[in-house]
Write a protein that holds these residues in place. Structure first.
Motif, PDB file in Angstrom:
ATOM      1  N   ARG A 299      23.973 108.276  42.649  1.00  0.00           N
ATOM      2  CA  ARG A 299      25.364 108.731  42.654  1.00  0.00           C
ATOM      3  C   ARG A 299      25.838 108.970  41.229  1.00  0.00           C
ATOM      4  O   ARG A 299      25.571 108.181  40.326  1.00  0.00           O
ATOM      5  N   GLU A 300      26.570 110.064  41.059  1.00  0.00           N
ATOM      6  CA  GLU A 300      26.986 110.468  39.714  1.00  0.00           C
ATOM      7  C   GLU A 300      27.921 109.444  39.071  1.00  0.00           C
ATOM      8  O   GLU A 300      27.875 109.222  37.861  1.00  0.00           O
ATOM      9  N   THR A 301      28.759 108.802  39.867  1.00  0.00           N
ATOM     10  CA  THR A 301      29.675 107.791  39.319  1.00  0.00           C
ATOM     11  C   THR A 301      28.901 106.633  38.698  1.00  0.00           C
ATOM     12  O   THR A 301      29.224 106.178  37.589  1.00  0.00           O
ATOM     13  N   TYR A 302      27.875 106.162  39.385  1.00  0.00           N
ATOM     14  CA  TYR A 302      27.068 105.062  38.854  1.00  0.00           C
ATOM     15  C   TYR A 302      26.297 105.485  37.610  1.00  0.00           C
ATOM     16  O   TYR A 302      26.105 104.692  36.683  1.00  0.00           O
ATOM     17  N   ILE A 303      25.861 106.731  37.605  1.00  0.00           N
ATOM     18  CA  ILE A 303      25.158 107.241  36.421  1.00  0.00           C
ATOM     19  C   ILE A 303      26.099 107.239  35.219  1.00  0.00           C
ATOM     20  O   ILE A 303      25.716 106.828  34.110  1.00  0.00           O
ATOM     21  N   ARG A 304      27.344 107.683  35.439  1.00  0.00           N
ATOM     22  CA  ARG A 304      28.306 107.701  34.328  1.00  0.00           C
ATOM     23  C   ARG A 304      28.599 106.295  33.826  1.00  0.00           C
ATOM     24  O   ARG A 304      28.755 106.080  32.611  1.00  0.00           O
ATOM     25  N   ILE A 305      28.704 105.338  34.727  1.00  0.00           N
ATOM     26  CA  ILE A 305      28.936 103.952  34.311  1.00  0.00           C
ATOM     27  C   ILE A 305      27.781 103.460  33.449  1.00  0.00           C
ATOM     28  O   ILE A 305      27.990 102.869  32.375  1.00  0.00           O
ATOM     29  N   CYS A 306      26.561 103.699  33.888  1.00  0.00           N
ATOM     30  CA  CYS A 306      25.376 103.265  33.123  1.00  0.00           C
ATOM     31  C   CYS A 306      25.312 103.952  31.769  1.00  0.00           C
ATOM     32  O   CYS A 306      25.033 103.313  30.746  1.00  0.00           O
ATOM     33  N   LEU A 307      25.572 105.254  31.750  1.00  0.00           N
ATOM     34  CA  LEU A 307      25.522 105.990  30.486  1.00  0.00           C
ATOM     35  C   LEU A 307      26.623 105.535  29.530  1.00  0.00           C
ATOM     36  O   LEU A 307      26.408 105.456  28.315  1.00  0.00           O
ATOM     37  N   SER A 308      27.798 105.211  30.058  1.00  0.00           N
ATOM     38  CA  SER A 308      28.887 104.710  29.202  1.00  0.00           C
ATOM     39  C   SER A 308      28.507 103.376  28.575  1.00  0.00           C
ATOM     40  O   SER A 308      28.800 103.130  27.385  1.00  0.00           O
ATOM     41  N   LEU A 309      27.853 102.517  29.354  1.00  0.00           N
ATOM     42  CA  LEU A 309      27.379 101.237  28.805  1.00  0.00           C
ATOM     43  C   LEU A 309      26.315 101.452  27.735  1.00  0.00           C
ATOM     44  O   LEU A 309      26.292 100.754  26.713  1.00  0.00           O
ATOM     45  N   ILE A 310      25.444 102.438  27.950  1.00  0.00           N
ATOM     46  CA  ILE A 310      24.418 102.753  26.951  1.00  0.00           C
ATOM     47  C   ILE A 310      25.067 103.247  25.664  1.00  0.00           C
ATOM     48  O   ILE A 310      24.684 102.836  24.555  1.00  0.00           O
ATOM     49  N   VAL A 311      26.054 104.120  25.793  1.00  0.00           N
ATOM     50  CA  VAL A 311      26.768 104.623  24.603  1.00  0.00           C
ATOM     51  C   VAL A 311      27.413 103.468  23.851  1.00  0.00           C
ATOM     52  O   VAL A 311      27.322 103.380  22.619  1.00  0.00           O
ATOM     53  N   PHE A 312      28.071 102.571  24.586  1.00  0.00           N
ATOM     54  CA  PHE A 312      28.725 101.430  23.936  1.00  0.00           C
ATOM     55  C   PHE A 312      27.718 100.537  23.221  1.00  0.00           C
ATOM     56  O   PHE A 312      27.917 100.168  22.057  1.00  0.00           O
ATOM     57  N   LEU A 313      26.628 100.200  23.897  1.00  0.00           N
ATOM     58  CA  LEU A 313      25.656  99.260  23.324  1.00  0.00           C
ATOM     59  C   LEU A 313      24.976  99.843  22.090  1.00  0.00           C
ATOM     60  O   LEU A 313      24.843  99.167  21.055  1.00  0.00           O
TER      61      LEU A 313
END
Length: 364
Positions: A299-313
């Motif tokens: 799901r695209e929403t979950y992908i965006r959540i994961c990618l946002s966490l990657i950007v932050f980390l």
């Protein structure tokens, strides 16, 4: 008539906004390192490279029809499409990582010196996530509105700097040796041309016509030269080269008492925030969409959540400005590979689709 104009100008305005988010950030500092004088020469060369790649990309998409990167490459097969789309999605994800980390550093200097870095990055990543969640149409509308508001603000800040300028510092204007060609720093500065790749995600979203994009490209090219020379004419090259934020420092040197804020750098920082968030949100949406089209079960929403966490980390684990510069330079060859492969693949794929369409029409 008005609706048609808005539809036509959405892509060029976004193109300008995407360039401004990088141009008014780290571009000036990097380009100052390329040579001792005649800095307009490496700028013109980098703009020439972008123009060539831009035309290659746009001609390919014009032949291919109303498709983005994923729709264009997926019919090539599982392995070939993954080899093209996955590195591209990773490269696009690098844009918000570097942009948000830079702006967080700038916010600490200009606005909130005592705020922890992780708090600033968390807020920026949250804004980016919500921006990406509104979808491409919402991002384009926000881009158009924010650019029409903030681009004149940036121009005001740019021209205000010239009251402190000594134009004799631009000489000598010509560098016949063109020594920047042997300086690896020039290759690092080519990060500034990356917004042209984002146009490949726009065909299903809005009209991307070559002529308006080229007109906006002329404005962008002129702005590159002007922005680069601001720290030089204010501080001289030797002083500007030792600054981490030469452009922001140039804006900070201006004091206009009749404005609401007597620090021009505040105008610059607020306008830059709008551009950075627009670029980061669109990059996040683009990366998530490319990944979802490769793996439809996610799901695209979950992908965006994961990618946002990657950007932050990743942004947070860059501990200092010097480390940021090293990270910035480390992906140079990966960036150049993406520049070479993706526009070429789009152009060849577009020609192939156009040839197949001609054969189909003739057979009928």
């Amino acid at each position: 008539m008005m609706h048609r104009w808005v539809a036509t100008m959405t892509a060029p305005i976004f193109f300008i906004a995407a360039h401004c988010s990088i141009l008014f950030a780290a571009f000036t500092r990097s380009m100052l390192e390329t040579t001792e004088y005649g800095h307009w020469e490496p700028v013109c060369l980098s703009m020439g490279i972008e123009l060539f790649l831009l035309l290659l990309l746009l001609l390919g998409f014009r032949k291919a029809g109303n498709k983005d990167y994923a729709d264009l490459f997926l019919p090539l097969g599982k392995w070939i499409s993954a080899a093209l789309i996955v590195p591209l999605a990773g490269f696009i994800l690098l844009i918000p990582i570097l942009a948000l980390r830079y702006f967080a550093e700038l916010m600490i200097i200009v606005f909130i010196a005592r705020s922890p870095l992780h708090v600033i990055l968390a807020v920026l990543c949250l804004l980016m996530f919500f921006g990406a969640s509104i979808g491409p149409q919402g991002i384009m509308r926000a881009s158009t509105l924010l650019t029409l508001i903030n681009f004149p603000v940036l121009l005001f800040a740019v021209f205000a700097c010239f009251q402190n300028a000594k134009f004799v510092r631009v000489y000598p204007l010509i560098n016949p040796s063109m020594d920047f060609l042997s300086n690896s720093t020039f290759l690092i500065t080519l990060f500034s041309i990356c917004p042209f790749l984002l146009l490949g995600m726009l065909p299903p979203v809005c009209k991307v016509k070559i002529r308006p994009i080229l007109i906006s490209f002329i404005l962008i090219s002129l702005l590159h030269v002007v922005v680069l020379y601001i720290p030089i004419v204010i501080y001289d090259l030797n002083a500007a080269k030792i600054m981490n934020f030469p452009l922001m420092t140039s804006f900070d040197s201006v004091n206009i008492t009749w404005t609401v804020f007597n620090r021009i750098s505040l105008f610059y920082a607020v306008a830059l925030l709008a551009f950075v968030m627009t670029l980061s949100s669109f990059s996040m949406w683009s990366s998530a969409l490319l990944i979802r089209k490769i793996i439809p079960a996610w799901r695209e929403t979950y992908i965006r959540i994961c990618l946002s966490l990657i950007v932050f980390l990743i942004s947070f684990i860059i501990p200092s400005w010097n480390d940021y510069i090293r990270v910035f330079a480390a992906d140079t060859w990966f960036r150049l590979l993406i520049y070479a492969v993706i526009p070429t693949a789009v152009f060849l794929r577009g020609r192939s689709i156009a040839a197949q369409e001609r054969k189909r029409v003739l057979s009928e």
